[in-house]
Design a protein around this motif. Sequence first.
Motif, PDB file in Angstrom:
ATOM      1  N   VAL A  11     -55.023 -24.842  37.290  1.00  0.00           N
ATOM      2  CA  VAL A  11     -55.433 -25.508  36.045  1.00  0.00           C
ATOM      3  C   VAL A  11     -54.174 -25.895  35.060  1.00  0.00           C
ATOM      4  O   VAL A  11     -53.438 -24.986  34.924  1.00  0.00           O
ATOM      5  N   ILE A  12     -53.858 -27.198  34.983  1.00  0.00           N
ATOM      6  CA  ILE A  12     -52.949 -27.564  34.139  1.00  0.00           C
ATOM      7  C   ILE A  12     -53.528 -28.374  32.925  1.00  0.00           C
ATOM      8  O   ILE A  12     -54.167 -29.349  33.364  1.00  0.00           O
ATOM      9  N   ARG A  13     -52.893 -28.033  31.861  1.00  0.00           N
ATOM     10  CA  ARG A  13     -53.419 -28.846  30.675  1.00  0.00           C
ATOM     11  C   ARG A  13     -52.025 -29.448  29.982  1.00  0.00           C
ATOM     12  O   ARG A  13     -51.078 -29.013  29.726  1.00  0.00           O
ATOM     13  N   LEU A  14     -52.284 -30.814  29.951  1.00  0.00           N
ATOM     14  CA  LEU A  14     -51.116 -31.634  29.479  1.00  0.00           C
ATOM     15  C   LEU A  14     -51.229 -31.623  27.988  1.00  0.00           C
ATOM     16  O   LEU A  14     -52.362 -31.602  27.273  1.00  0.00           O
ATOM     17  N   ARG A  15     -49.955 -31.732  27.270  1.00  0.00           N
ATOM     18  CA  ARG A  15     -49.934 -31.652  25.935  1.00  0.00           C
ATOM     19  C   ARG A  15     -50.460 -32.899  25.477  1.00  0.00           C
ATOM     20  O   ARG A  15     -51.387 -32.881  24.294  1.00  0.00           O
ATOM     21  N   ASP A  16     -50.238 -34.052  26.188  1.00  0.00           N
ATOM     22  CA  ASP A  16     -51.116 -35.395  25.792  1.00  0.00           C
ATOM     23  C   ASP A  16     -51.806 -35.945  26.575  1.00  0.00           C
ATOM     24  O   ASP A  16     -51.685 -35.637  27.944  1.00  0.00           O
ATOM     25  N   PRO A  17     -52.746 -36.714  26.384  1.00  0.00           N
ATOM     26  CA  PRO A  17     -53.651 -37.362  27.348  1.00  0.00           C
ATOM     27  C   PRO A  17     -52.726 -38.259  28.414  1.00  0.00           C
ATOM     28  O   PRO A  17     -51.549 -38.653  28.126  1.00  0.00           O
ATOM     29  N   LEU A  19     -52.952 -41.024  29.884  1.00  0.00           N
ATOM     30  CA  LEU A  19     -52.863 -42.429  29.602  1.00  0.00           C
ATOM     31  C   LEU A  19     -51.668 -42.777  28.629  1.00  0.00           C
ATOM     32  O   LEU A  19     -50.682 -43.532  28.732  1.00  0.00           O
ATOM     33  N   ILE A  20     -51.611 -41.497  27.599  1.00  0.00           N
ATOM     34  CA  ILE A  20     -50.354 -41.903  26.532  1.00  0.00           C
ATOM     35  C   ILE A  20     -49.176 -41.264  27.217  1.00  0.00           C
ATOM     36  O   ILE A  20     -47.937 -42.162  26.992  1.00  0.00           O
ATOM     37  N   THR A  21     -49.265 -40.456  28.010  1.00  0.00           N
ATOM     38  CA  THR A  21     -47.937 -39.902  28.696  1.00  0.00           C
ATOM     39  C   THR A  21     -47.348 -40.951  29.707  1.00  0.00           C
ATOM     40  O   THR A  21     -46.220 -41.019  29.634  1.00  0.00           O
ATOM     41  N   MET A  22     -48.283 -41.842  30.259  1.00  0.00           N
ATOM     42  CA  MET A  22     -48.007 -42.632  31.132  1.00  0.00           C
ATOM     43  C   MET A  22     -47.355 -44.142  30.593  1.00  0.00           C
ATOM     44  O   MET A  22     -46.497 -44.783  31.183  1.00  0.00           O
ATOM     45  N   ARG A  23     -47.694 -44.181  29.310  1.00  0.00           N
ATOM     46  CA  ARG A  23     -47.200 -45.309  28.559  1.00  0.00           C
ATOM     47  C   ARG A  23     -45.752 -45.168  27.666  1.00  0.00           C
ATOM     48  O   ARG A  23     -45.048 -45.909  27.118  1.00  0.00           O
ATOM     49  N   SER A  24     -45.451 -43.746  27.771  1.00  0.00           N
ATOM     50  CA  SER A  24     -44.114 -43.525  27.152  1.00  0.00           C
ATOM     51  C   SER A  24     -42.907 -43.789  27.991  1.00  0.00           C
ATOM     52  O   SER A  24     -43.065 -43.597  29.142  1.00  0.00           O
TER      53      SER A  24
END
Length: 176
Positions: A11-17, A19-24
């Motif tokens: 189980v991995i929980r990302l800090r940001d969603p 989609l937002i991470t992919m747009r950075s």
Amino acid sequence: FFTSFEVDLKVIRLRDPLLITMRSPEIYDRHKVQENCFLALLFLSEMRSAKRLSVVVRNSLFPTPYMLTNLESKYGESVSIKDMDGVEEVKKIRNTRKNSMLVPDDITYITDGKEKISNNQRDHEKTVRKAATDSFNPKYLRCRKNRKDKNYLAQQQILRKASLEQAQTRMRERDE
């Protein structure tokens, strides 16, 4: 393949969603983000947009354990029991009196979206700002009960008989 995570799911929980991470823009800079971490993000993003699992398998979009470990170390956040199980754990509160570990009346109960703390001296409620996740929907159950399922097999048999009769009639007309 995923034996480095043992039998259990990782189980991995990302800090940001995602989609937002992919747009950075930083994910494209190899000095800031390793290639394996970028590939894990890319594969997970493509998995989310895939309509069928066969597309994911055909394009080998499953990230490797090493990619997931890099992703967790760069963008991961601590995982709570709520994230793993989907429910909050019921907490027990110790009594403040000395020489007493737990009084049966002094327990925190979480019911109907509200947390209620019962104590001999006080009762107060704390509102939880999240909808209760239940699997009971009376409107859906009524609709499902009254629903008349179509018999597609019988419809196809009727259509098949009709088309065979039309074909036989045409053959008779052509032969005459």
